[in-house]
Each structure stands twice: as structure tokens, then as C-alpha cells.
Design a protein around this motif. Structure first.
Motif, PDB file in Angstrom:
ATOM      1  N   PRO A  58      78.540  68.258  70.841  1.00 21.70           N
ATOM      2  CA  PRO A  58      78.306  69.039  71.647  1.00 21.70           C
ATOM      3  C   PRO A  58      79.105  70.284  71.967  1.00 21.70           C
ATOM      4  O   PRO A  58      78.771  71.561  71.822  1.00 21.70           O
ATOM      5  N   GLU A  59      80.520  69.899  71.881  1.00 22.71           N
ATOM      6  CA  GLU A  59      81.424  70.752  72.248  1.00 22.71           C
ATOM      7  C   GLU A  59      81.451  71.752  70.794  1.00 22.71           C
ATOM      8  O   GLU A  59      81.622  73.210  71.168  1.00 22.71           O
TER       9      GLU A  59
ATOM     10  N   THR B 177      68.364  79.090  72.512  1.00 26.73           N
ATOM     11  CA  THR B 177      69.494  77.688  72.935  1.00 26.73           C
ATOM     12  C   THR B 177      69.168  76.566  72.021  1.00 26.73           C
ATOM     13  O   THR B 177      67.941  76.576  71.316  1.00 26.73           O
ATOM     14  N   LEU B 178      69.931  75.476  72.355  1.00 27.35           N
ATOM     15  CA  LEU B 178      69.894  74.581  71.546  1.00 27.35           C
ATOM     16  C   LEU B 178      69.451  73.156  72.341  1.00 27.35           C
ATOM     17  O   LEU B 178      70.408  73.146  73.497  1.00 27.35           O
ATOM     18  N   THR B 179      68.447  71.960  72.106  1.00 25.49           N
ATOM     19  CA  THR B 179      68.658  70.604  72.900  1.00 25.49           C
ATOM     20  C   THR B 179      69.151  69.731  72.048  1.00 25.49           C
ATOM     21  O   THR B 179      68.601  69.563  70.708  1.00 25.49           O
ATOM     22  N   LEU B 180      70.203  69.066  72.180  1.00 25.42           N
ATOM     23  CA  LEU B 180      70.684  67.835  71.624  1.00 25.42           C
ATOM     24  C   LEU B 180      69.743  66.634  71.731  1.00 25.42           C
ATOM     25  O   LEU B 180      69.853  66.140  73.013  1.00 25.42           O
TER      26      LEU B 180
ATOM     27  N   VAL C 199      74.031  74.921  74.796  1.00 28.04           N
ATOM     28  CA  VAL C 199      73.680  73.594  74.168  1.00 28.04           C
ATOM     29  C   VAL C 199      73.147  72.628  75.637  1.00 28.04           C
ATOM     30  O   VAL C 199      73.904  72.397  76.486  1.00 28.04           O
ATOM     31  N   LYS C 200      71.987  72.153  75.505  1.00 30.74           N
ATOM     32  CA  LYS C 200      71.319  71.260  76.681  1.00 30.74           C
ATOM     33  C   LYS C 200      71.510  69.869  76.033  1.00 30.74           C
ATOM     34  O   LYS C 200      70.899  69.738  74.788  1.00 30.74           O
ATOM     35  N   ILE C 201      71.847  68.768  76.949  1.00 30.99           N
ATOM     36  CA  ILE C 201      71.694  67.581  76.228  1.00 30.99           C
ATOM     37  C   ILE C 201      70.498  66.790  76.725  1.00 30.99           C
ATOM     38  O   ILE C 201      70.421  66.731  77.979  1.00 30.99           O
TER      39      ILE C 201
ATOM     40  N   SER D 297      72.925  61.494  61.775  1.00 27.67           N
ATOM     41  CA  SER D 297      73.184  62.596  62.048  1.00 27.67           C
ATOM     42  C   SER D 297      73.001  63.240  63.382  1.00 27.67           C
ATOM     43  O   SER D 297      72.083  62.447  64.138  1.00 27.67           O
ATOM     44  N   THR D 298      73.474  64.169  63.908  1.00 30.87           N
ATOM     45  CA  THR D 298      73.447  64.860  64.956  1.00 30.87           C
ATOM     46  C   THR D 298      72.102  65.545  64.645  1.00 30.87           C
ATOM     47  O   THR D 298      71.802  66.265  63.825  1.00 30.87           O
ATOM     48  N   ILE D 299      71.267  65.591  65.815  1.00 35.99           N
ATOM     49  CA  ILE D 299      69.800  66.349  65.734  1.00 35.99           C
ATOM     50  C   ILE D 299      69.779  67.181  66.760  1.00 35.99           C
ATOM     51  O   ILE D 299      69.933  66.670  68.000  1.00 35.99           O
ATOM     52  N   VAL D 300      69.266  68.382  66.631  1.00 32.30           N
ATOM     53  CA  VAL D 300      69.342  69.353  67.614  1.00 32.30           C
ATOM     54  C   VAL D 300      67.751  69.981  67.189  1.00 32.30           C
ATOM     55  O   VAL D 300      67.192  70.190  66.161  1.00 32.30           O
ATOM     56  N   LYS D 301      67.282  70.652  68.553  1.00 32.06           N
ATOM     57  CA  LYS D 301      66.043  71.300  68.209  1.00 32.06           C
ATOM     58  C   LYS D 301      66.399  72.687  68.803  1.00 32.06           C
ATOM     59  O   LYS D 301      67.107  73.081  69.641  1.00 32.06           O
ATOM     60  N   LEU D 302      65.578  73.510  68.122  1.00 31.61           N
ATOM     61  CA  LEU D 302      65.866  74.998  68.365  1.00 31.61           C
ATOM     62  C   LEU D 302      64.870  75.578  69.340  1.00 31.61           C
ATOM     63  O   LEU D 302      63.634  75.399  69.181  1.00 31.61           O
ATOM     64  N   GLU D 303      65.287  76.076  70.410  1.00 32.68           N
ATOM     65  CA  GLU D 303      64.598  76.646  71.467  1.00 32.68           C
ATOM     66  C   GLU D 303      63.994  77.981  71.305  1.00 32.68           C
ATOM     67  O   GLU D 303      64.902  78.687  70.787  1.00 32.68           O
ATOM     68  N   ASP D 304      62.828  78.498  71.718  1.00 31.79           N
ATOM     69  CA  ASP D 304      62.686  79.898  71.652  1.00 31.79           C
ATOM     70  C   ASP D 304      63.390  80.850  72.404  1.00 31.79           C
ATOM     71  O   ASP D 304      63.701  81.948  71.883  1.00 31.79           O
ATOM     72  N   ASP D 305      64.055  80.282  73.428  1.00 31.01           N
ATOM     73  CA  ASP D 305      65.115  81.431  74.037  1.00 31.01           C
ATOM     74  C   ASP D 305      66.547  81.417  73.333  1.00 31.01           C
ATOM     75  O   ASP D 305      67.345  81.927  74.026  1.00 31.01           O
TER      76      ASP D 305
END
Ligand code: TXA
Ligand code: MG
Length: 351
Positions: free
Chosen positions: A205-206, A194-197, A214-216, A184-192
Motif C-alpha cells: 500500500p505504501e 482512487t484504488l481499493t486494495l 489507496v483504501k484498504i 499478487s497484490t489485487i487492486v480495484k480502480l474506483e470511478d473517483d
């Protein structure tokens, strides 16, 4: 340990509820069950039970500092185990159930061992009906890493699972080939907001960019420097490593074949696109060819990649070559798995 192998297929799922109830009972009493998902097979145990987590690490031969994903039946169930946010529900609306894993702040209900001592936990709601039914019947979140021995490619068929896990788990559910074939695609939810892949997969990401910024993470495409801190513990392991060395070629097929002819053609294998087969056989008759899938068919390539690596791994090659994939769309997931399998060895043609 005796492992029961149970095949599910060729009928309505409810006809297999007896076997799935048995599997659920195994999970509830602290045992291990390998089950199919749409990405790869998972090695499941009760995420609320520290003993189950310990058994999972030991069955895989995995360092216990590399946390596990918890699998839930529906997005709202995350309330019991994590602190959710509006962005989590936006992602859920678009991509769940499915091949997306979200890292959220954990609640104490998830065993510390399951999340390797971290304050966060990875959550996924799989789409595969067998996986969903098993989670429902278990009534607990199922912690599950990919069901391979640590260092082997993730298993995408029951054959792979049986070769890695027979005798190490209580039950293996054979649900046929994984439909997607990469994790699976894993993302982290940031406090601001946004997402980090952290790990690319079927959800690109698209696609994620349609929801928010999204930041990679660098580790998706780059090699980690000595002592560098990683966002996801799994990023620091080599993974998916075939025993024979793999090198990726950043050039055309003709350039790759010329390079190989100069470098040595004995005991080598080439993993490449279906269309390349004829030219490879003509040009390098002694090389073994493993077709990855059609050149423009990224889904087929994703579906075949781990099986190709395992097949090639069964032989003792001096060198395996594969083309460097593009990083667009699902290509990024293939690129990420291949550069790790190749330990970042990329060859460019001399110009
Ligand atoms: O498709 C998949 O995700 C499959 C199926 C079975 O669901 N599972 C899977 O699990 O690939 P695994 O354990 O092989 O890979 C999970 C990755 C690891 O690299 C781990 O380090 C990372 O997720 N991870 C888990 N929890 C994390 C957390 N709290 N923070 C950062 N990374 C985490
Ligand atoms: Mg894995």
C-alpha cells in the motif's frame, strides 16, 4: 488424465520453445497447463473459452462463483479484454510486468465463466519469462488461479503442484521455486480515481500510495461478519487452511513459550523466525520447529510461508503456533495469509 511434467531450467529459454509451443497448443485447444509465475504457480486455460474455465474450476475443486485472473503478455493487451483508464497505465508504468493484479470493467471477449458472471475482470502481466513466453505463444489471454486444490496453500514449487494437480491437468511446467512466494497484490480502480486494495502482496500500500489514494478493504485484516457482502469473491473463503489448527500469538517469543507450556506441549508445532530456533528447542524439546526465515527478512518469510504451512500440514498436530506478523510493508501480505490460515484465531498473553 495423463499429465506431462516438463522441467525448464539450466539453459536459455529459447531452447525450450518446442515444449512451450506444445503447452501453448494445449491451451488453444481448450486444455490445462500449470505454469510458474514470480508469485505462485498458475493453473492456466484459455480465458476466452467457457469450457476451459469450467475445466479449471473442476480441476481445483473451486466453486465457480470465484472468478479467475487473466494473464496477458503486455499492459496494452488489456484493451482487447477490458475498458482501461489513465490510472491503469500509471500503475502499468510503475509495476508491470510484475505481481500486481488490476480489476477493470470487462469486455465480452472474456468468457463469462472466467469472470464468474461479473461485469469486471482481473488482469495481470506476470514477469516470469516462462509465463510470458507461454502467453505470447498461446496468442490468447490465460485465465489462471493459483494451481492448488481449493483450500490448500498456493503452490510455490513443482513438488507442491505435482502433489495437488497430477492427473488433473494436461501439462505441468516445472520452472523451479517461485521467486516471491505469495499471490499478487489485487487492486480495484474506483470511478473517483482512487484504488481499493483487495489482497495485499509484494506491491505494498505504501508503494501504491505514491500513485494515488489507496483504501484498504476491511476484509484484508478483519474477519467478515455473517452475510457481509465482499468486494472480491475469494475473500469469503478460508483458504490456505492447514488440517491441524493454527493459532497466531500476539506477544514476545518468551510469552508464547510460557503460554504453550501452560496450554499443553504434546503434538505441537511452531512456525517461527530462524533466530528463535535455539530457544524453542531448549524450552520445548518435544515441539517441531519450522523456520519461516530471518526475523527482519520479510522477503524470505514470504518465500517460505506456504512451504512451511504445507510441511506442517503433512503431520497431524494438535496445535500449530506462529507469531502474528506486523502489518507494515510486505508484512501486511504475510499477516493477511496467516490470519486466514488461522481462521482469525489470535492469542494475546495474559497481562
Ligand atoms: O499471483 C497471483 O495472483 C496468482 C498467479 C497464478 O497469477 N493467481 C491467483 O489467483 O492467486 P486466485 O484465483 O487464486 O486468486 C485470485 C483472487 C480470487 O480471490 C478472486 O476472488 C479475485 O482474485 N478476483 C478475480 N477476479 C475478480 C473480480 N473481477 N473482482 C473481484 N475479485 C476478483
Ligand atoms: Mg488461490
Amino acid at each position: 488424465m495423463k499429465t506431462e511434467v516438463f522441467k525448464i531450467g539450466g539453459g536459455e529459454l529459447f531452447a525450450f520453445d518446442g515444449a512451450l509451443s506444445r503447452a501453448a497448443k494445449i491451451i488453444k485447444r481448450g486444455g490445462l497447463v500449470v505454469f510458474p509465475t514470480e508469485t505462485v504457480y498458475g493453473l492456466g486455460g484459455d480465458a476466452t473459452n467457457p469450457e476451459s474455465a469450467r475445466k479449471i474450476y473442476s480441476a481445483k475443486g473451486r466453486p465457480s462463483d470465484n472468478p479467475l485472473i487473466i494473464h496477458l503478455a503486455k499492459p496494452e493487451d488489456a484493451e482487447n479484454y477490458t475498458h482501461t483508464s489513465p490510472l491503469y497505465y500509471k500503475l502499468a508504468e510503475s509495476f508491470m510486468p510484475g505481481p500486481l493484479t488490476v480489476i477493470l470493467p470487462a469486455k465480452d471477449t472474456v468468457a463469462l465463466e472466467t469472470r464468474a458472471g461479473l461485469s469486471t475482470v482481473a488482469v495481470r502481466i506476470p514477469e516470469n519469462p516462462i509465463a510470458r513466453r507461454l502467453i505470447e505463444l498461446s496468442g490468447v489471454p490465460i485465465a489462471a488461479p493459483s494451481a492448488n486444490l481449493s483450500g490448500s496453500p498456493s503452490p510455490t514449487s513443482a513438488k507442491h503442484v505435482i502433489s495437488d494437480m497430477l492427473g488433473r491437468v494436461d501439462m505441468i511446467i516445472d520452472g523451479g521455486d517461485s521467486s516471491f512466494g505469495l499471490e499478487s497484490t489485487i487492486v480495484k480502480l474506483e470511478d473517483d480515481g482512487t484504488l481499493t486494495l483487495l489482497r495485499p502482496g509484494k506491491i505494498t500500500p505504501e508503494e501504491l500510495s505514491l500513485i494515488c489514494n489507496v483504501k484498504i478493504a476491511d476484509a484484508v485484516t478483519e474477519q467478515l461478519k455473517e452475510g457481509e457482502r465482499v468486494l472480491s469473491p475469494g475473500m469469503k473463503y478460508r483458504h490456505y487452511a492447514p488440517h491441524s489448527p493454527l493459532a497466531l500469538f500476539d506477544g514476545t517469543l518468551s510469552e508464547m513459550l510460557d503460554f504453550i507450556k501452560r496450554d499443553g506441549v504434546e503434538d505441537i508445532a511452531i512456525i517461527s523466525y530462524l533466530e528463535d530456533g535455539e530457544k524453542i528447542k531448549k524450552s520445548l524439546p518435544s515441539a517441531d520447529f519450522y523456520p519461516l526465515g530471518g526475523r527482519d527478512n520479510l522477503e524470505e518469510q514470504a518465500h517460505r510461508l506456504f512451504a512451511c504451512l504445507r510441511e506442517a500440514d503433512g503431520k497431524d498436530y494438535k496445535q500449530i503456533y506462529a507469531p502474528l506478523p506486523s502489518t507494515e510493508g510486505v508484512g501486511l501480505a504475510l499477516y493477511n495469509r496467516l490470519i486466514r490460515a488461522a481462521a482469525h484465531r489470535i492469542i494475546k498473553p495474559e497481562k
